[in-house]
Design a protein around this motif. Structure first.
Motif, mmCIF file in Angstrom:
data_model
loop_
_atom_site.group_PDB
_atom_site.id
_atom_site.type_symbol
_atom_site.label_atom_id
_atom_site.label_comp_id
_atom_site.label_asym_id
_atom_site.label_seq_id
_atom_site.Cartn_x
_atom_site.Cartn_y
_atom_site.Cartn_z
ATOM 1 N N ASN A 32 0.877 -1.169 0.000
ATOM 2 C CA ASN A 32 0.000 0.000 0.000
ATOM 3 C C ASN A 32 0.916 1.221 0.000
ATOM 4 O O ASN A 32 1.916 1.249 0.715
ATOM 5 C CB ASN A 32 -0.885 0.041 1.241
ATOM 6 N N LEU A 33 0.586 2.219 -0.787
ATOM 7 C CA LEU A 33 1.477 3.366 -0.968
ATOM 8 C C LEU A 33 0.806 4.657 -0.538
ATOM 9 O O LEU A 33 -0.409 4.821 -0.725
ATOM 10 C CB LEU A 33 1.908 3.456 -2.430
ATOM 11 N N PHE A 34 1.588 5.545 0.017
ATOM 12 C CA PHE A 34 1.053 6.786 0.577
ATOM 13 C C PHE A 34 1.984 7.948 0.263
ATOM 14 O O PHE A 34 3.192 7.794 0.128
ATOM 15 C CB PHE A 34 0.952 6.689 2.112
ATOM 16 N N TRP A 35 1.384 9.109 0.193
ATOM 17 C CA TRP A 35 2.124 10.359 0.272
ATOM 18 C C TRP A 35 1.556 11.158 1.431
ATOM 19 O O TRP A 35 0.340 11.361 1.519
ATOM 20 C CB TRP A 35 2.000 11.175 -1.014
ATOM 21 N N TYR A 36 2.459 11.580 2.317
ATOM 22 C CA TYR A 36 2.096 12.449 3.429
ATOM 23 C C TYR A 36 2.729 13.819 3.208
ATOM 24 O O TYR A 36 3.791 13.944 2.589
ATOM 25 C CB TYR A 36 2.592 11.883 4.759
ATOM 26 N N VAL A 37 2.094 14.836 3.762
ATOM 27 C CA VAL A 37 2.616 16.198 3.654
ATOM 28 C C VAL A 37 2.685 16.823 5.044
ATOM 29 O O VAL A 37 1.850 16.525 5.907
ATOM 30 C CB VAL A 37 1.730 17.059 2.720
ATOM 31 N N GLN A 38 3.706 17.620 5.253
ATOM 32 C CA GLN A 38 3.836 18.346 6.513
ATOM 33 C C GLN A 38 4.072 19.810 6.191
ATOM 34 O O GLN A 38 5.158 20.193 5.737
ATOM 35 C CB GLN A 38 4.978 17.790 7.354
ATOM 36 N N TYR A 39 3.034 20.615 6.397
ATOM 37 C CA TYR A 39 3.158 22.054 6.183
ATOM 38 C C TYR A 39 3.912 22.672 7.357
ATOM 39 O O TYR A 39 3.920 22.108 8.459
ATOM 40 C CB TYR A 39 1.775 22.690 6.015
ATOM 41 N N PRO A 40 4.549 23.800 7.141
ATOM 42 C CA PRO A 40 5.341 24.428 8.221
ATOM 43 C C PRO A 40 4.523 24.597 9.495
ATOM 44 O O PRO A 40 3.434 25.164 9.485
ATOM 45 C CB PRO A 40 5.728 25.771 7.609
ATOM 46 N N GLY A 41 5.052 24.070 10.571
ATOM 47 C CA GLY A 41 4.400 24.211 11.870
ATOM 48 C C GLY A 41 3.217 23.297 12.095
ATOM 49 O O GLY A 41 2.552 23.400 13.129
ATOM 50 N N GLN A 42 2.924 22.433 11.128
ATOM 51 C CA GLN A 42 1.781 21.542 11.283
ATOM 52 C C GLN A 42 2.227 20.084 11.352
ATOM 53 O O GLN A 42 3.385 19.759 11.123
ATOM 54 C CB GLN A 42 0.809 21.733 10.114
ATOM 55 N N HIS A 43 1.281 19.205 11.661
ATOM 56 C CA HIS A 43 1.632 17.802 11.761
ATOM 57 C C HIS A 43 1.475 17.102 10.416
ATOM 58 O O HIS A 43 0.889 17.648 9.485
ATOM 59 C CB HIS A 43 0.756 17.121 12.821
ATOM 60 N N LEU A 44 2.032 15.916 10.334
ATOM 61 C CA LEU A 44 1.921 15.094 9.135
ATOM 62 C C LEU A 44 0.463 14.791 8.827
ATOM 63 O O LEU A 44 -0.304 14.427 9.710
ATOM 64 C CB LEU A 44 2.634 13.764 9.344
ATOM 65 N N GLN A 45 0.110 14.912 7.559
ATOM 66 C CA GLN A 45 -1.252 14.548 7.176
ATOM 67 C C GLN A 45 -1.218 13.826 5.835
ATOM 68 O O GLN A 45 -0.332 14.039 5.009
ATOM 69 C CB GLN A 45 -2.165 15.768 7.130
ATOM 70 N N LEU A 46 -2.210 12.982 5.630
ATOM 71 C CA LEU A 46 -2.267 12.168 4.430
ATOM 72 C C LEU A 46 -2.679 13.012 3.230
ATOM 73 O O LEU A 46 -3.658 13.750 3.278
ATOM 74 C CB LEU A 46 -3.260 11.031 4.619
ATOM 75 N N LEU A 47 -1.912 12.872 2.146
ATOM 76 C CA LEU A 47 -2.204 13.567 0.896
ATOM 77 C C LEU A 47 -3.014 12.659 -0.034
ATOM 78 O O LEU A 47 -4.011 13.066 -0.618
ATOM 79 C CB LEU A 47 -0.887 13.970 0.235
ATOM 80 N N LEU A 48 -2.561 11.425 -0.165
ATOM 81 C CA LEU A 48 -3.275 10.435 -0.969
ATOM 82 C C LEU A 48 -2.707 9.058 -0.684
ATOM 83 O O LEU A 48 -1.650 8.926 -0.060
ATOM 84 C CB LEU A 48 -3.175 10.774 -2.459
ATOM 85 N N LYS A 49 -3.448 8.050 -1.161
ATOM 86 C CA LYS A 49 -3.021 6.674 -0.912
ATOM 87 C C LYS A 49 -3.444 5.788 -2.073
ATOM 88 O O LYS A 49 -4.416 6.083 -2.785
ATOM 89 C CB LYS A 49 -3.607 6.148 0.395
ATOM 90 N N TYR A 50 -2.710 4.709 -2.244
ATOM 91 C CA TYR A 50 -3.048 3.696 -3.239
ATOM 92 C C TYR A 50 -3.054 2.334 -2.561
ATOM 93 O O TYR A 50 -2.060 1.928 -1.947
ATOM 94 C CB TYR A 50 -2.037 3.688 -4.396
#
Lengths: 112, 114
Positions: A32-50
């Motif tokens: 299973n594949l994922f991309w996570y994003v972390q904006y400045p000062g924020q926590h990791l969040q899911l961008l998309l998944k396969y």
């Protein structure tokens, strides 16, 4: 050993430019594949998944990624970036043991 | 829905001291994870709990790190004694099933060991 490699450590581009971040994984089984994003000062969040099905997946904020099994790749794309896309992006995969393995991350800086 | 809560957000200690981090997962999430993220690297799983039982702690340095989730809700991660190389962000995440579910991450605790 299973691993994830992200091709770029730091990407700098201008608003409206197209973005593509490379990700390759090393594992012979089902993933299973994922991309996570972390904006400045924020926590990791899911961008998309396969998980399965259509190898082209769409995520939030106009991002998409394509799973190419023969290349063990899951590259992230966005046709036209905005200043607010400045963030750190992590590719991750999960193998049969359900453990998430992350890449080292790519810092994306979008200049206004 | 409230997110994953962690405290403290920042901690500075000297080497050989002890430190503890606390995590409160999203309500109802049975699975809880602790990750270590060293500067310039992606998060690395330290330990995974399913309710109050340990599922995977293969990458936890057990000579100095310990974690517990006694009532299957909150969790504490402890380092005793700390080393310089423990400087990192410690992330807690939770999910509502052990397979196929998105992990929701907390803001992390940034630890600096001097």
């Amino acid at each position: 050993a299973q691993s994830v490699s992200q091709h770029n450590h730091h990407v700098i581009l201008s608003e409206a430019a197209s973005l593509e971040l490379g990700c390759n994984y090393s594992y012979g089984g089902t993933v299973n594949l994922f991309w996570y994003v972390q904006y400045p000062g924020q926590h990791l969040q899911l961008l998309l998944k396969y998980f399965s099905g259509d190898p082209l997946v769409k995520g939030i904020k106009g991002f998409e990624a394509e799973f190419i099994k023969s290349k063990f790749s899951f590259n992230l794309r966005k046709p036209s970036v905005q200043w607010s896309d400045t963030a750190e992006y992590f590719c991750a995969f999960r193998s049969n043991d359900y453990k998430l393995s992350f890449g080292a991350g790519t810092t994306v800086t979008v200049r206004a | 829905e409230a997110g994953v809560a962690q405290s403290p957000r920042y901690k500075i200690i000297e080497k050989r001291q002890s430190v503890a981090f606390w995590c409160n997962p999203i309500s109802g999430h049975a699975t809880l994870y602790w990750y270590q993220q060293i500067l310039g690297q992606g998060p690395k799983l330290l330990i995974q709990f399913q309710n109050n039982g340990v599922v995977d702690d293969s990458q936890l340095p057990k000579d100095r790190f310990s974690a517990e989730r006694l009532k299957g809700v909150d969790s504490t991660l402890k380092i005793q004694p700390a080393k310089l190389e423990d400087s990192a962000v410690y992330l807690c995440a939770s999910s509502d099933r052990t397979s196929g579910s998105e992990q929701f991450f907390g803001p992390g605790t940034r630890l600096t060991v001097l």
